[in-house]
Design a protein around this motif. Structure first.
Motif, PDB file in Angstrom:
ATOM      1  N   GLY A 185     -45.137  84.237 -25.889  1.00 54.48           N
ATOM      2  CA  GLY A 185     -45.330  83.733 -27.246  1.00 54.48           C
ATOM      3  C   GLY A 185     -44.353  84.308 -28.265  1.00 54.48           C
ATOM      4  O   GLY A 185     -44.574  84.209 -29.472  1.00 54.48           O
ATOM      5  N   LEU A 186     -43.291  84.919 -27.777  1.00 55.29           N
ATOM      6  CA  LEU A 186     -42.303  85.497 -28.700  1.00 55.29           C
ATOM      7  C   LEU A 186     -41.209  84.476 -28.998  1.00 55.29           C
ATOM      8  O   LEU A 186     -40.708  83.813 -28.097  1.00 55.29           O
ATOM      9  CB  LEU A 186     -41.666  86.750 -28.075  1.00 55.29           C
ATOM     10  N   ARG A 187     -40.858  84.349 -30.230  1.00 55.06           N
ATOM     11  CA  ARG A 187     -39.727  83.510 -30.619  1.00 55.06           C
ATOM     12  C   ARG A 187     -39.134  84.088 -31.890  1.00 55.06           C
ATOM     13  O   ARG A 187     -39.746  84.938 -32.539  1.00 55.06           O
ATOM     14  CB  ARG A 187     -40.144  82.059 -30.826  1.00 55.06           C
ATOM     15  N   ASP A 188     -37.936  83.660 -32.240  1.00 59.39           N
ATOM     16  CA  ASP A 188     -37.257  84.228 -33.407  1.00 59.39           C
ATOM     17  C   ASP A 188     -36.985  83.155 -34.440  1.00 59.39           C
ATOM     18  O   ASP A 188     -36.792  81.987 -34.103  1.00 59.39           O
ATOM     19  CB  ASP A 188     -35.940  84.889 -32.966  1.00 59.39           C
ATOM     20  N   PRO A 189     -36.939  83.573 -35.719  1.00 57.61           N
ATOM     21  CA  PRO A 189     -36.622  82.604 -36.777  1.00 57.61           C
ATOM     22  C   PRO A 189     -35.147  82.208 -36.705  1.00 57.61           C
ATOM     23  O   PRO A 189     -34.332  82.935 -36.141  1.00 57.61           O
ATOM     24  CB  PRO A 189     -36.909  83.383 -38.066  1.00 57.61           C
ATOM     25  N   LEU A 190     -34.829  81.072 -37.297  1.00 59.69           N
ATOM     26  CA  LEU A 190     -33.446  80.594 -37.245  1.00 59.69           C
ATOM     27  C   LEU A 190     -32.509  81.432 -38.114  1.00 59.69           C
ATOM     28  O   LEU A 190     -31.295  81.263 -38.050  1.00 59.69           O
ATOM     29  CB  LEU A 190     -33.374  79.114 -37.642  1.00 59.69           C
ATOM     30  N   ASP A 191     -33.064  82.334 -38.921  1.00 62.07           N
ATOM     31  CA  ASP A 191     -32.173  83.228 -39.670  1.00 62.07           C
ATOM     32  C   ASP A 191     -32.055  84.601 -38.985  1.00 62.07           C
ATOM     33  O   ASP A 191     -31.603  85.569 -39.602  1.00 62.07           O
ATOM     34  CB  ASP A 191     -32.593  83.357 -41.135  1.00 62.07           C
ATOM     35  N   ALA A 192     -32.442  84.688 -37.722  1.00 63.54           N
ATOM     36  CA  ALA A 192     -32.256  85.947 -36.978  1.00 63.54           C
ATOM     37  C   ALA A 192     -30.760  86.277 -36.982  1.00 63.54           C
ATOM     38  O   ALA A 192     -29.939  85.420 -36.693  1.00 63.54           O
ATOM     39  CB  ALA A 192     -32.757  85.796 -35.549  1.00 63.54           C
ATOM     40  N   PRO A 193     -30.412  87.523 -37.338  1.00 62.83           N
ATOM     41  CA  PRO A 193     -28.993  87.832 -37.489  1.00 62.83           C
ATOM     42  C   PRO A 193     -28.273  88.044 -36.156  1.00 62.83           C
ATOM     43  O   PRO A 193     -28.904  88.390 -35.160  1.00 62.83           O
ATOM     44  CB  PRO A 193     -29.023  89.162 -38.267  1.00 62.83           C
ATOM     45  N   ALA A 194     -26.954  87.831 -36.162  1.00 66.18           N
ATOM     46  CA  ALA A 194     -26.101  88.283 -35.060  1.00 66.18           C
ATOM     47  C   ALA A 194     -25.812  89.753 -35.332  1.00 66.18           C
ATOM     48  O   ALA A 194     -25.454  90.122 -36.448  1.00 66.18           O
ATOM     49  CB  ALA A 194     -24.812  87.472 -35.027  1.00 66.18           C
ATOM     50  N   ARG A 195     -26.004  90.600 -34.307  1.00 66.30           N
ATOM     51  CA  ARG A 195     -25.930  92.045 -34.561  1.00 66.30           C
ATOM     52  C   ARG A 195     -24.851  92.717 -33.711  1.00 66.30           C
ATOM     53  O   ARG A 195     -24.933  92.723 -32.499  1.00 66.30           O
ATOM     54  CB  ARG A 195     -27.295  92.687 -34.237  1.00 66.30           C
ATOM     55  N   PRO A 196     -23.840  93.324 -34.367  1.00 64.47           N
ATOM     56  CA  PRO A 196     -22.810  94.047 -33.605  1.00 64.47           C
ATOM     57  C   PRO A 196     -23.393  95.232 -32.842  1.00 64.47           C
ATOM     58  O   PRO A 196     -22.961  95.548 -31.748  1.00 64.47           O
ATOM     59  CB  PRO A 196     -21.814  94.505 -34.669  1.00 64.47           C
ATOM     60  N   ARG A 197     -24.382  95.894 -33.434  1.00 66.18           N
ATOM     61  CA  ARG A 197     -25.079  96.999 -32.772  1.00 66.18           C
ATOM     62  C   ARG A 197     -26.542  96.628 -32.647  1.00 66.18           C
ATOM     63  O   ARG A 197     -27.141  96.134 -33.595  1.00 66.18           O
ATOM     64  CB  ARG A 197     -24.949  98.286 -33.598  1.00 66.18           C
ATOM     65  N   TRP A 198     -27.095  96.893 -31.482  1.00 68.75           N
ATOM     66  CA  TRP A 198     -28.487  96.527 -31.275  1.00 68.75           C
ATOM     67  C   TRP A 198     -29.026  97.327 -30.097  1.00 68.75           C
ATOM     68  O   TRP A 198     -29.049  96.837 -28.975  1.00 68.75           O
ATOM     69  CB  TRP A 198     -28.614  95.017 -31.028  1.00 68.75           C
ATOM     70  N   PRO A 199     -29.441  98.569 -30.339  1.00 68.08           N
ATOM     71  CA  PRO A 199     -29.949  99.386 -29.235  1.00 68.08           C
ATOM     72  C   PRO A 199     -31.266  98.823 -28.703  1.00 68.08           C
ATOM     73  O   PRO A 199     -32.059  98.255 -29.460  1.00 68.08           O
ATOM     74  CB  PRO A 199     -30.146 100.763 -29.867  1.00 68.08           C
ATOM     75  N   LEU A 200     -31.492  98.988 -27.402  1.00 64.96           N
ATOM     76  CA  LEU A 200     -32.742  98.510 -26.808  1.00 64.96           C
ATOM     77  C   LEU A 200     -33.931  99.316 -27.303  1.00 64.96           C
ATOM     78  O   LEU A 200     -35.021  98.798 -27.451  1.00 64.96           O
ATOM     79  CB  LEU A 200     -32.659  98.633 -25.281  1.00 64.96           C
ATOM     80  N   ASP A 201     -33.687 100.600 -27.528  1.00 65.08           N
ATOM     81  CA  ASP A 201     -34.769 101.487 -27.969  1.00 65.08           C
ATOM     82  C   ASP A 201     -34.492 101.870 -29.419  1.00 65.08           C
ATOM     83  O   ASP A 201     -33.931 102.912 -29.702  1.00 65.08           O
ATOM     84  CB  ASP A 201     -34.824 102.736 -27.091  1.00 65.08           C
ATOM     85  N   GLU A 202     -34.882 101.010 -30.335  1.00 64.28           N
ATOM     86  CA  GLU A 202     -34.450 101.171 -31.724  1.00 64.28           C
ATOM     87  C   GLU A 202     -34.915 102.479 -32.356  1.00 64.28           C
ATOM     88  O   GLU A 202     -34.184 103.112 -33.099  1.00 64.28           O
ATOM     89  CB  GLU A 202     -34.936  99.989 -32.567  1.00 64.28           C
ATOM     90  N   ALA A 203     -36.148 102.894 -32.027  1.00 65.66           N
ATOM     91  CA  ALA A 203     -36.691 104.103 -32.662  1.00 65.66           C
ATOM     92  C   ALA A 203     -35.849 105.319 -32.288  1.00 65.66           C
ATOM     93  O   ALA A 203     -35.418 106.089 -33.147  1.00 65.66           O
ATOM     94  CB  ALA A 203     -38.135 104.303 -32.246  1.00 65.66           C
ATOM     95  N   ALA A 204     -35.575 105.470 -30.971  1.00 69.79           N
ATOM     96  CA  ALA A 204     -34.814 106.629 -30.509  1.00 69.79           C
ATOM     97  C   ALA A 204     -33.393 106.587 -31.047  1.00 69.79           C
ATOM     98  O   ALA A 204     -32.808 107.614 -31.388  1.00 69.79           O
ATOM     99  CB  ALA A 204     -34.790 106.667 -28.993  1.00 69.79           C
ATOM    100  N   ALA A 205     -32.840 105.403 -31.153  1.00 64.33           N
ATOM    101  CA  ALA A 205     -31.464 105.279 -31.626  1.00 64.33           C
ATOM    102  C   ALA A 205     -31.348 105.680 -33.091  1.00 64.33           C
ATOM    103  O   ALA A 205     -30.345 106.235 -33.514  1.00 64.33           O
ATOM    104  CB  ALA A 205     -30.964 103.859 -31.426  1.00 64.33           C
ATOM    105  N   ARG A 206     -32.416 105.410 -33.857  1.00 59.32           N
ATOM    106  CA  ARG A 206     -32.397 105.825 -35.265  1.00 59.32           C
ATOM    107  C   ARG A 206     -32.396 107.353 -35.359  1.00 59.32           C
ATOM    108  O   ARG A 206     -31.755 107.931 -36.218  1.00 59.32           O
ATOM    109  CB  ARG A 206     -33.605 105.249 -36.014  1.00 59.32           C
ATOM    110  N   ALA A 207     -33.122 107.981 -34.424  1.00 58.17           N
ATOM    111  CA  ALA A 207     -33.185 109.442 -34.435  1.00 58.17           C
ATOM    112  C   ALA A 207     -31.877 110.070 -33.955  1.00 58.17           C
ATOM    113  O   ALA A 207     -31.517 111.164 -34.364  1.00 58.17           O
ATOM    114  CB  ALA A 207     -34.344 109.913 -33.554  1.00 58.17           C
ATOM    115  N   ARG A 208     -31.153 109.365 -33.054  1.00 55.73           N
ATOM    116  CA  ARG A 208     -29.918 109.899 -32.473  1.00 55.73           C
ATOM    117  C   ARG A 208     -28.825 108.844 -32.601  1.00 55.73           C
ATOM    118  O   ARG A 208     -28.384 108.278 -31.604  1.00 55.73           O
ATOM    119  CB  ARG A 208     -30.125 110.171 -30.982  1.00 55.73           C
ATOM    120  N   PRO A 209     -28.390 108.549 -33.820  1.00 53.74           N
ATOM    121  CA  PRO A 209     -27.532 107.384 -34.011  1.00 53.74           C
ATOM    122  C   PRO A 209     -26.184 107.452 -33.298  1.00 53.74           C
ATOM    123  O   PRO A 209     -25.583 106.435 -33.030  1.00 53.74           O
ATOM    124  CB  PRO A 209     -27.345 107.325 -35.530  1.00 53.74           C
TER     125      PRO A 209
END
Ligand code: KG4
Ligand code: ZN
Length: 318
Positions: free
Chosen positions: A283-307
Motif C-alpha cells: 500500500g505504499l506509493r509516492d506523490p507526483l512531487d516526490a523529489p529526485a535526490r542526489p543523496r538518499w541513504p537507505l538508513d536515513e536516521a543513522a546517516a543523519r547522525a554520521r553524515p
C-alpha cells in the motif's frame, strides 16, 4: 562513456533525455503490455548523478499521470538490496553486503523500507577502486569486468598489496590505500609485460576479495544467527573471486550466501520494478512531487547522525 574513462554527468543526462522514450517503448513492446495493463510505475529517484535521475523520475511520473497509475519513487540502493528476491523469496531479516560503484556497505535488511547500517567505506567504494585500478592498467570503462578477465591468467600472490583495516575492530571498509599501492606497484615496473598486468590485476582482485570476506566474517559474527541469510548485491557482486571468498565466509558462519544472477548484480530495471511491486503490495506509493535526490541513504536516521560516511552517494565525488 568509454572515451572519457568514466561517466560524464552532462553527457549522461543528455543521453537519458534522448534515449529514454525509445527504451521505454521497446520494453513495453517486449513485455507485450499496454500501459493500461500496468499496476503502477516505479522510477529510480536517487541517489545518483542528478541529471539522469531527474530524466528517469520525470518520465515515470509522466506515464503515471497520463495513465492514472500509482507512482513509486524507488531508492536505487533498495533495488540492489532486494535484487536477490528476483530469484527467490529471501526471508527478512537478512545481512546484506552492498558493493557497487558508489557504495560499499553492510546492512541488516529488517523489512522493506527498514535498513540498519552496520558499516560502510570510509573512502572509496569497492567498485570505484576496481575502476580506478583498471584505468591505471590501461583497461576500458567500466573497469571491473575487464580487470576480472585480465586477472584470470594472473598470479594473485605476485604483488604483496595491503589490506586496509583487515582484522581491525568495527565493520567499516577502506580501499584507498590498496588502490594507491596498486598504482605504485604498476609505476615501479619498467617496461611491464602482459603477464605483469595480469599478475597485478589478480593481486588487486584478491586483496579486495580478502577485505570483503574479512568484514563479512565479522558482520556474520556480529549478527550471530539473527540473519536468515547473507546476501551480496551490486556490481562488484558479479565478480567470481569476490563471490567465492564471500561464500567461504558464509559457510564458515554456517549460513548461506545468496548472490543474484550476474545480470541482476549490475544496474538493471528489474530490481527497481521489484521494489515498486513490493511497495505497492504494502500500500505504499509516492506523490507526483516526490523529489529526485542526489543523496538518499537507505538508513536515513543513522546517516543523519554520521553524515560523512558514504551516505547514499553514487557517482563521482564532487
Ligand atoms: O551496481 P552497479 O552496476 O552500479 C552502481 O550502482 O554503482 O556497479 C558498478 C560497479 C562498477 O564499479 C564496476 O566496475 C563494478 O561494479 N563491477 C565489477 C564487476 N562487474 C561490475 N567489479 C569487479 N568485477 C566485476 N566482474
Ligand atoms: Zn547500482
Amino acid at each position: 562513456h568509454a572515451p572519457f574513462g568514466g561517466v560524464v554527468p552532462e553527457i549522461a543526462a543528455r543521453a537519458h533525455a534522448e534515449k529514454l522514450d525509445a527504451v521505454v517503448a521497446d520494453a513495453m513492446t517486449r513485455a507485450g503490455l499496454s500501459y493500461g495493463e500496468l499496476d503502477g510505475v516505479a522510477a529510480t529517484s536517487g541517489p545518483g548523478l542528478i541529471g539522469g535521475v531527474m530524466v528517469g523520475a520525470m518520465t515515470g511520473k509522466a506515464i503515471a499521470l497520463a495513465w492514472d497509475l500509482p507512482f513509486i519513487a524507488v531508492n536505487h540502493l533498495e533495488g540492489h538490496a532486494l535484487s536477490p528476491r528476483l530469484a527467490e523469496p529471501v526471508a527478512f531479516p537478512f545481512l546484506l553486503l552492498l558493493v557497487s560503484g558508489g557504495h560499499t556497505q553492510l546492512l541488516m535488511v529488517e523489512e522493506i523500507g527498514r535498513y540498519r547500517r552496520l558499516g560502510s567505506t570510509i573512502d572509496d567504494a569497492a567498485g570505484e577502486a576496481f575502476d580506478k585500478t583498471a584505468k591505471v592498467l590501461g583497461l576500458g570503462h567500466p573497469g571491473g569486468p575487464a580487470l576480472e578477465r585480465l586477472a584470470r591468467g594472473g598470479d594473485a600472490d605476485r604483488f604483496p598489496l595491503p589490506r586496509p583495516l583487515l582484522r581491525e575492530d568495527g565493520l567499516d571498509f577502506s580501499f584507498a590505500g590498496l588502490k594507491t599501492a596498486a598504482r605504485r606497484a604498476w609505476e615501479s615496473l619498467d617496461a611491464p609485460a602482459q603477464t605483469d598486468r595480469a599478475d597485478l590485476a589478480a593481486s588487486f582482485q584478491k586483496a579486495v576479495a580478502d577485505i570483503l570476506a574479512d568484514r563479512a566474517r565479522r558482520a556474520l559474527a556480529h549478527v550471530d544467527g539473527r540473519a536468515t541469510a547473507f546476501v551480496v548485491a551490486g556490481g562488484v557482486a558479479a565478480n567470481t573471486v569476490v563471490r567465492a571468498a564471500l561464500a567461504d565466509a558464509a559457510t564458515a558462519a554456517q549460513t548461506r550466501l545468496i548472490a543474484p544472477a550476474l545480470r541482476w548484480c549490475t544496474d538493471n530495471a528489474a530490481m527497481i520494478a521489484l521494489v515498486g511491486a513490493e511497495r505497492l503490495r504494502r500500500g505504499l506509493r509516492d506523490p507526483l512531487d516526490a523529489p529526485a535526490r542526489p543523496r538518499w541513504p537507505l538508513d536515513e536516521a543513522a546517516a543523519r547522525a554520521r553524515p560523512s560516511a558514504g551516505a547514499g552517494r553514487k557517482g563521482p565525488k564532487a
